[in-house]
Scaffold this motif. Structure first.
Motif, mmCIF file in Angstrom:
data_model
loop_
_atom_site.group_PDB
_atom_site.id
_atom_site.type_symbol
_atom_site.label_atom_id
_atom_site.label_comp_id
_atom_site.label_asym_id
_atom_site.label_seq_id
_atom_site.Cartn_x
_atom_site.Cartn_y
_atom_site.Cartn_z
ATOM 1 N N GLY A 282 3.112 13.505 -25.713
ATOM 2 C CA GLY A 282 3.098 14.939 -25.961
ATOM 3 C C GLY A 282 1.913 15.359 -26.806
ATOM 4 O O GLY A 282 0.878 14.681 -26.850
ATOM 5 N N ARG A 283 2.043 16.474 -27.487
ATOM 6 C CA ARG A 283 1.014 16.985 -28.386
ATOM 7 C C ARG A 283 1.621 18.099 -29.224
ATOM 8 O O ARG A 283 2.671 18.647 -28.880
ATOM 9 C CB ARG A 283 -0.185 17.530 -27.617
ATOM 10 C CG ARG A 283 0.132 18.764 -26.765
ATOM 11 C CD ARG A 283 -1.046 19.173 -25.892
ATOM 12 N NE ARG A 283 -0.677 20.260 -24.987
ATOM 13 C CZ ARG A 283 -0.990 21.541 -25.185
ATOM 14 N NH1 ARG A 283 -1.662 21.894 -26.280
ATOM 15 N NH2 ARG A 283 -0.633 22.472 -24.317
ATOM 16 N N LEU A 284 0.956 18.417 -30.323
ATOM 17 C CA LEU A 284 1.374 19.532 -31.156
ATOM 18 C C LEU A 284 0.631 20.784 -30.722
ATOM 19 O O LEU A 284 -0.579 20.752 -30.497
ATOM 20 C CB LEU A 284 1.066 19.235 -32.623
ATOM 21 C CG LEU A 284 1.424 20.329 -33.634
ATOM 22 C CD1 LEU A 284 2.932 20.532 -33.708
ATOM 23 C CD2 LEU A 284 0.863 19.980 -35.011
ATOM 24 N N VAL A 285 1.356 21.888 -30.614
ATOM 25 C CA VAL A 285 0.745 23.189 -30.351
ATOM 26 C C VAL A 285 0.653 23.921 -31.690
ATOM 27 O O VAL A 285 1.658 24.105 -32.370
ATOM 28 C CB VAL A 285 1.567 24.004 -29.339
ATOM 29 C CG1 VAL A 285 0.983 25.407 -29.173
ATOM 30 C CG2 VAL A 285 1.611 23.281 -27.992
ATOM 31 N N LEU A 286 -0.565 24.308 -32.043
ATOM 32 C CA LEU A 286 -0.813 24.942 -33.336
ATOM 33 C C LEU A 286 -1.308 26.369 -33.114
ATOM 34 O O LEU A 286 -2.242 26.606 -32.344
ATOM 35 C CB LEU A 286 -1.852 24.139 -34.112
ATOM 36 C CG LEU A 286 -2.255 24.674 -35.486
ATOM 37 C CD1 LEU A 286 -1.083 24.601 -36.447
ATOM 38 C CD2 LEU A 286 -3.448 23.880 -36.035
ATOM 39 N N ARG A 287 -0.668 27.304 -33.792
ATOM 40 C CA ARG A 287 -1.083 28.705 -33.744
ATOM 41 C C ARG A 287 -1.177 29.238 -35.176
ATOM 42 O O ARG A 287 -0.626 28.651 -36.112
ATOM 43 C CB ARG A 287 -0.068 29.550 -32.955
ATOM 44 C CG ARG A 287 0.130 29.144 -31.498
ATOM 45 C CD ARG A 287 -1.007 29.617 -30.628
ATOM 46 N NE ARG A 287 -0.818 29.261 -29.233
ATOM 47 C CZ ARG A 287 -0.279 30.057 -28.314
ATOM 48 N NH1 ARG A 287 0.175 31.264 -28.647
ATOM 49 N NH2 ARG A 287 -0.180 29.672 -27.050
ATOM 50 N N SER A 288 -1.827 30.376 -35.344
ATOM 51 C CA SER A 288 -1.911 31.055 -36.630
ATOM 52 C C SER A 288 -1.560 32.521 -36.444
ATOM 53 O O SER A 288 -1.891 33.116 -35.415
ATOM 54 C CB SER A 288 -3.331 30.951 -37.219
ATOM 55 O OG SER A 288 -3.688 29.618 -37.445
#
Length: 457
Positions: A70-76
């Protein structure tokens, strides 16, 4: 294909993660999401040490997810807006997250729930993630929270904790959602030189090593500042790279006086969480008003600055304050001593000290920082609100040979033994060779001022 979003907050781990466990059981694919909340920065709580430690945690979380496919989804931005956007982009019907404790976290949950329900989606909030026992689970018959630790601990210790979940072997993430680049510690300026490494891998290694070599002796060593016999796991508990449920289970399995004492300390953390959950205004108002007329920061500017810089002339206070600046962390006894000195010996408003701690502490969270400051200022839950910790007496008890002081106040390294705690008593010729200040206030003077202000004379 069904999709669920897992919103990570103060739970940056893959082991023993109920929201992740539930999402993986109910959906074919999940979106592991972290939103850098703009409101935290706007409120002034985005301190450099925590931001750097957070960067470690996010990179480690992303690496762990990638190891599992998988992977991490990063938002701000605004949390509710970003979560809803990700759910819409991926067609997710549910969002899973850990229950928060602070008034802000609970308000954020409600905003998110309302926004998701308006889109026909569901928010599932999980207890037993940030704390072992959820605030409000254990209450006395006459109140919505315990104001005294010991009866809370008795009830807390009787609670049956949930099982510990293992980390998932595989995490399938849909290809669609965009992600910002995961930050690195090197991107953050103003970080304490000795700041510890963050991330779940570092946290689990630290706990394993300490459980093996430090836990059994914790009851005897936890007040010995020179021995540095505490776990130093508080930053990992703050960011959730370690599970409090797992720590309690593993310590109880180990057994012994050291393990029992450490579990009690874990309960102190949760005691403060349940106090603040019931009385959220206590983050900035007195829990129990003593009608103090505190000296303001402006009124005591020189003394406050000396306290911040570790130049008060009291070696134990100065050593602890310098450790804070260098590591972004301080031994709990040091925290109590420095707080007593500011609020009772200098008689300065506890909020001045609490703010400085939050500016530097990597484990600085509102419940424990603010309630511990109030405990020492005598406006919190302490049953002895007028106690004053004498830095000389405390130094001789907690650092009898002066090793801790000499480690952090090298100007005093020529002074041997316990004499280091009272450098003003050295012969004049020895005293003149030390680049160390005279005390900013006489202890007797500070005590008299405090007692008069509290109406104790």
């Amino acid at each position: 294909m069904t999709v669920a979003v897992v919103l990570f907050t103060a739970d940056l781990r893959l082991h023993d993660h109920p929201p992740l466990h539930a999402a993986l059981a109910s959906a074919d694919e999940i979106v592991p999401l972290f939103v850098r909340d703009q409101a935290i920065g706007e409120a002034g709580f985005d301190a450099a040490n925590r931001r750097a430690f957070l960067a470690d945690c996010l990179r480690d979380l992303d690496a762990g997810l990638r190891d599992r496919g998988g992977r991490l989804v990063l938002r701000s931005g605004d949390v509710a807006e970003e979560v809803c956007a990700v759910a819409s982009e991926t067609g997710a019907d549910e969002v899973h997250m850990a229950a928060g404790v602070s008034a802000y976290a609970r308000h954020r949950e409600e905003r998110l729930r309302e926004a998701l329900e308006a889109d026909g989606r569901r928010l599932r909030v999980h207890d037993g993630v940030v704390t072992a026992v959820a605030p409000g689970t254990v209450t006395p018959t006459s109140s919505d929270h315990f104001a005294v630790f010991t009866p809370y601990f008795r009830r807390w210790a009787q609670e049956r904790l949930r099982e510990v979940f293992g980390a998932p072997r595989t995490v399938r993430v849909p290809k669609g959602p965009r992600s910002e680049e995961v930050p690195a510690r090197g991107d953050v300026s103003g970080v304490s030189e000795g700041l510890a490494e963050g991330g779940e891998e570092a946290g689990r290694k630290a706990f394993t090593a300490w459980r093996r070599h430090g836990l059994a002796a914790y009851e005897d060593n936890h007040d010995d500042l020179a021995a540095d016999g505490t776990s130093r796991l508080s930053p990992h508990l703050h960011f959730g790279t370690l599970s409090p449920v797992e720590l309690v289970h593993r310590c109880r399995d180990a057994g012994g006086a050291g393990a029992e004492a450490f579990v009690r300390q874990l309960c102190w953390r949760e005691f403060h969480y349940q106090v603040l959950a019931a009385r959220p205004a206590s983050s900035h108002e007195n829990y129990r008003d003593k009608h103090d007329r505190w000296r303001s920061e402006a009124d005591a500017a020189d003394e406050v600055e000396a306290w911040r810089q570790g130049r008060t002339g009291y070696p134990m206070v100065d050593a602890a304050m310098r450790q804070l600046r260098h590591e972004g962390w301080m031994h709990n006894r040091g925290r109590l001593l420095t707080a007593s000195f500011l609020t009772k010996t200098l008689y300065v408003d506890w909020r001045v000290g609490a703010r400085h701690f939050l500016d530097l502490l990597v484990d600085g969270d509102i419940p424990n920082n603010q309630m511990n400051w109030q405990w020492m200022a005598g406006t919190g839950t302490d049953s002895r609100p007028n106690r004053v910790l004498n830095p000389v007496v405390q130094g001789k008890r907690l650092d009898p040979d002066g090793e801790y002081v000499r480690r952090w106040v090298p100007e005093l390294s020529p002074v041997s033994g316990s004499a280091v705690h009272e450098p003003w008593k050295l012969p004049d010729e020895d005293r003149e060779r030390l680049d160390y200040p005279e005390p900013v206030v006489e202890l007797a003077e500070g005590l008299a001022r405090f007692r008069q202000a509290r109406g104790l004379e």
